[in-house]
Motif scaffolding. Structure first.
Motif, mmCIF file in Angstrom:
data_model
loop_
_atom_site.group_PDB
_atom_site.id
_atom_site.type_symbol
_atom_site.label_atom_id
_atom_site.label_comp_id
_atom_site.label_asym_id
_atom_site.label_seq_id
_atom_site.Cartn_x
_atom_site.Cartn_y
_atom_site.Cartn_z
ATOM 1 N N GLU A 132 137.313 -52.562 15.568
ATOM 2 C CA GLU A 132 137.377 -51.319 16.338
ATOM 3 C C GLU A 132 136.326 -50.328 15.869
ATOM 4 N N SER A 136 132.782 -48.988 17.962
ATOM 5 C CA SER A 136 132.630 -47.561 18.257
ATOM 6 C C SER A 136 131.401 -46.965 17.579
ATOM 7 N N SER A 370 147.054 -51.278 23.427
ATOM 8 C CA SER A 370 146.236 -50.266 24.095
ATOM 9 C C SER A 370 144.981 -50.028 23.265
ATOM 10 N N TYR A 371 143.836 -49.936 23.924
ATOM 11 C CA TYR A 371 142.598 -49.564 23.239
ATOM 12 C C TYR A 371 142.527 -48.064 23.026
ATOM 13 N N THR A 403 141.253 -59.829 25.145
ATOM 14 C CA THR A 403 142.161 -59.055 24.299
ATOM 15 C C THR A 403 143.187 -59.967 23.659
ATOM 16 N N TYR A 412 142.370 -57.166 16.149
ATOM 17 C CA TYR A 412 143.182 -55.990 16.415
ATOM 18 C C TYR A 412 144.639 -56.339 16.133
#
Length: 602
Positions: A132, A136, A370-371, A403, A412
Motif C-alpha cells: 500500500e 502511494s 476497502s482500498y 484484489t 493486503y
C-alpha cells in the motif's frame, strides 16, 4: 502512521502542532543515530577545543615575543624570552595542526558511520513497508530519500557542522585573546559584532525561505525526470516527449529562478561581512596606532590585535553558509524520518503460528476489503478453495480478481473477516512460512540485474544448476535460454532488456516452479505471451500446477480451460461458480465471455 503520511510530505501548510511533532520526530531520529557514538563525539569535541586554542595562541605568542623578547635582547642580551616564544609558537602550531587533522578524520568517520546506518535503516524499512505504501509513494520520491536527501545530510555532517564548531570556537577564543591583549580593542570588536549579527540574522531568515524553495523546485524536477525515464516506453508509445519537455523546462526554470534569488542574498551577505571586517580592522589599527604613539599600547599587542581582527569575521561567513546546509539537511531529515515512521499496514505477528507443511486449502470467511473509506472492493465475501484445486477467476476489469489474489498473497489484509490457509488466519503466519507456501506470478515478470540462472534461482536461493535447468525445461524455457549468447550465464541486462517480454514471463514461471509453493497465483501471467509461446506455456502450466492449489486470473480463456473450477466475479461478488463446461452449458456470463473469445480467434 507518520505525521506526513505518504501523500502530505511536500506540504507547506502545517499547523504549529504538526511542525512541532515533525521537528521532534527528526530530533529522535538524529539522537538514535548519534547515541552509539556519543563517546567518540565527546572526545572529538575535546580535540577541536584544544586544536583551536593552540591555533589562536599564535598572535599572543608573537605579541609576547615582540613586547618582551626583543627588549630583553636589546637591554639585557637575554635571548631566552624570544627563543621561548619561538619554540612555544612552533609547538602550538604543530599541536594545533595534528589535533585538527585528528578532529577532521574523526568527524568524517562519525558522519560516514551515521550515514551508513541511516542508509541501511532506510533501505530495510522501505522493503518492509507494505505494498500500500509503495503504491502511494512515487518512485521518484523514494529515490530522492536515498540519494539527494542523504547527500544533504552528508554535506552537513562532513562540512557544515565542522565549519560551525570551528567558527564558534575560533571567534570565542579570539575574543578572549583580544580582551587579554587590550580590553579597548576587544570592546571595539564587540561593537562591530552588532551589525554583523544583524546581517547574519537577516541572511538566516531569508535563506531559510529561499533554500526551502530551492529544494522544493529541485525535488519536483528530479521526480519528473525519474518518472519520465522510468516510464519511457509509455512516453514514446503515446508521443509524450513534447509535453514532457515543456513540463520539465518549466520545472527547470522554477529551479533556476529559485537559485538566482538565493545567489542574490549571498551577493549582499558576503560583501557585507567583508566590509564590516575591513572597517573594524581599520578602526583598530587607527586607534591602536595612536595609542602606540602615546605609549598606552605596545607595538606587539597592536600587531597581535591586527592579526586577530583580520581573521575574526571570516568564520561568520562560514556560519552563515552553515544555514544553507542546515536547512537542506533539516528538511531531508524530516522527509527521511517521515518514511521511517510509516508503519507497515501488513505486519508480521509477534507470536506466529508455524506452518511446516501446507496443504494449500484457502478460505475467505466473511471478508470485506476497502482500498479507502469510500472504495469497497469486496463486500461480505466467502469462498472455499480445496487443496489441489485449480481455480480460474474471470470477469470485467475492476471486478475484484486481482484484489483477491493480493489478499491470498497477503500484500493486503482484509478490512473485516479473515483469509485462511489450511485453517490458519494469514495474519497469524510468519512471513517466511507464507512466502514458501504462496507465490504470485504477475504480468510484470520483473527481472533483476544478473544472469538468467540468478533470476530463476530467486525462487529457491542455493538451487543447483541442474535444478535450475529442470525448472526451465518444465515450463518450456530451456530452448530459448540455450539459444542466448551464454546460455544460463547470460546477463539479462537492465530489467531484462536482453530478453523479450514473453521470454521474461517464461523465466518467471521457471522461478515459480523452482520455488515449489503449495499455492500458486497467476495474475494475468500469460498476457504478454504470443500465441505460439502461450501454447508452449500451456504444456508447462500443466506441470507447474500439478499437485498444488492454483488461482489463475486471465482474460485469455485459453488459460482458463485447464482450470477445475471457474469463478465469474462482478463488483466483488461471485456470480457464477462451476467447471468451464458447466458454465458454458449454463449460458450465463462466462458463456458469453467464452463465445466472444472464440469469435475473436476467427
Amino acid at each position: 502512521m507518520s505525521v506526513y503520511g505518504v501523500q502530505g510530505e511536500d506540504r507547506s501548510d502545517y499547523t504549529k502542532e504538526e511542525s512541532k511533532q515533525i521537528r521532534a520526530r527528526s530530533r529522535r531520529l538524529l539522537g538514535s543515530l548519534l547515541r552509539p557514538h556519543i563517546g567518540r563525539v565527546v572526545v572529538t569535541m575535546i580535540l577541536v577545543v584544544i586544536a583551536v586554542a593552540a591555533n589562536i595562541a599564535g598572535p599572543m605568542i608573537i605579541a609576547f615575543g615582540i613586547d618582551h623578547g626583543l627588549p630583553a635582547i636589546m637591554q639585557q642580551a637575554d635571548w631566552l624570552p624570544l627563543w621561548g616564544a619561538t619554540i612555544v609558537y612552533v609547538l602550538a602550531a604543530i599541536v594545533g595542526g595534528v589535533l585538527m587533522f585528528v578532529y577532521t578524520v574523526s568527524v568524517a568517520r562519525i558522519s560516514q558511520t551515521v550515514l551508513f546506518d541511516l542508509r541501511r535503516r532506510l533501505f530495510d524499512h522501505a522493503q518492509r513497508l507494505s505494498l500500500e505504501f509503495h503504491e502511494s509513494y512515487t518512485s521518484g520520491r523514494i529515490i530522492a530519500r536515498q540519494t539527494s536527501d542523504l547527500e544533504s545530510i552528508r554535506d552537513l555532517l562532513d562540512q557544515g557542522l565542522n565549519e560551525l564548531v570551528r567558527g564558534i570556537l575560533f571567534m570565542g577564543f579570539t575574543a578572549v585573546a583580544m580582551l587579554i591583549l587590550d580590553p579597548l580593542s576587544g570592546l571595539i570588536v564587540f561593537v562591530a559584532l552588532i551589525p554583523a549579527v544583524l546581517l547574519t540574522r537577516w541572511f538566516q531568515v531569508r535563506s531559510t525561505k529561499l533554500f526551502r524553495e530551492t529544494r522544493t523546485t529541485s525535488a519536483r524536477m528530479i521526480v519528473h525526470f525519474v518518472e519520465t525515464m522510468t516510464g519511457i516506453r509509455a512516453v514514446k508509445a503515446f508521443r509524450k516527449e513534447p509535453a514532457n519537455q515543456r513540463e520539465f523546462d518549466q520545472r527547470v526554470d522554477d529551479y533556476r529562478d529559485a537559485n538566482f534569488r538565493t545567489i542574490n542574498i549571498f551577493g549582499i551577505y558576503e560583501p557585507g561581512i567583508m566590509s564590516i571586517g575591513a572597517i573594524t580592522l581599520a578602526t583598530l589599527i587607527l586607534v591602536g596606532g595612536l595609542r602606540v604613539v602615546d605609549g598606552t599600547l605596545e607595538i606587539g599587542a597592536l600587531l597581535g590585535i591586527a592579526l586577530y581582527a583580520r581573521n575574526f569575521f571570516q568564520p561568520i561567513q562560514g556560519i552563515g553558509m552553515f544555514f544553507n546546509g542546515y536547512q537542506a539537511a533539516s528538511a531531508a531529515l524530516e522527509k527521511i524520518s517521515g518514511v521511517l515512521e510509516e508503519e507497515p499496514t501488513v505486519r508480521e505477528p509477534t507470536q506466529p503460528k508455524s506452518l511446516p507443511a501446507s496443504r494449500g486449502q484457502i478460505d475467505f470467511d466473511e471478508v470485506e476489503f476497502s482500498y479507502g473509506a469510500d472504495k469497497t472492493v469486496l463486500p461480505d465475501f466467502d469462498l472455499h478453495i480445496p487443496s489441489g484445486q485449480t481455480i480460474a477467476l474471470v470477469g470485467t476489469t475492476g471486478a475484484g480478481k486481482s484484489t483477491l489474489a493480493k489478499l491470498i498473497s497477503r500484500f493486503y489484509d482484509p478490512t473485516e473477516g479473515a483469509v485462511k490457509l489450511d485453517g490458519v488466519d494469514l495474519r497469524e503466519l510468519a512471513n517466511d512460512d507464507l512466502r514458501r507456501a504462496v507465490v504470485m506470478v504477475t504480468q510484470e515478470a520483473y527481472l533483476f540485474a544478473g544472469t538468467v540462472a540468478d533470476n530463476i534461482a530467486l525462487g529457491r536461493p542455493g538451487a543447483s544448476a541442474e535444478e535450475i535447468e529442470m525448472a526451465a525445461r518444465a515450463v518450456g524455457a530451456h530452448e530459448f535460454i540455450e539459444a542466448l549468447p551464454d546460455g544460463y550465464d547470460t546477463d539479462v541486462a537492465k530489467r531484462g532488456g536482453r530478453v523479450s517480454l514473453g521470454q521474461r514471463q517464461l523465466l518467471s514461471f521457471a522461478r515459480a516452479f523452482l520455488a515449489d509453493p503449495r499455492v500458486l497465483i497467476l495474475d494475468e501471467a500469460t498476457a504478454s505471451l504470443d500465441i505460439p509461446s502461450e501454447r508452449l506455456v500451456q504444456e508447462g502450466l500443466t506441470t507447474l500446477l500439478a499437485d498444488r492449489t492454483a488461482i489463475i486470473i486471465a482474460h485469455r480463456l485459453s488459460t482458463v480451460a485447464i482450470a477445475d473450477r471457474v469463478l465469474v466475479m462482478e463488483h466483488g461478488r461471485i456470480i457464477e461458480d462451476g467447471s468451464p463446461d458447466e458454465l458454458i452449458a449454463l449460458g450465463g456470463k462466462f458463456a458469453s465471455l467464452h463465445r466472444a473469445w472464440r469469435e475473436s480467434l476467427v
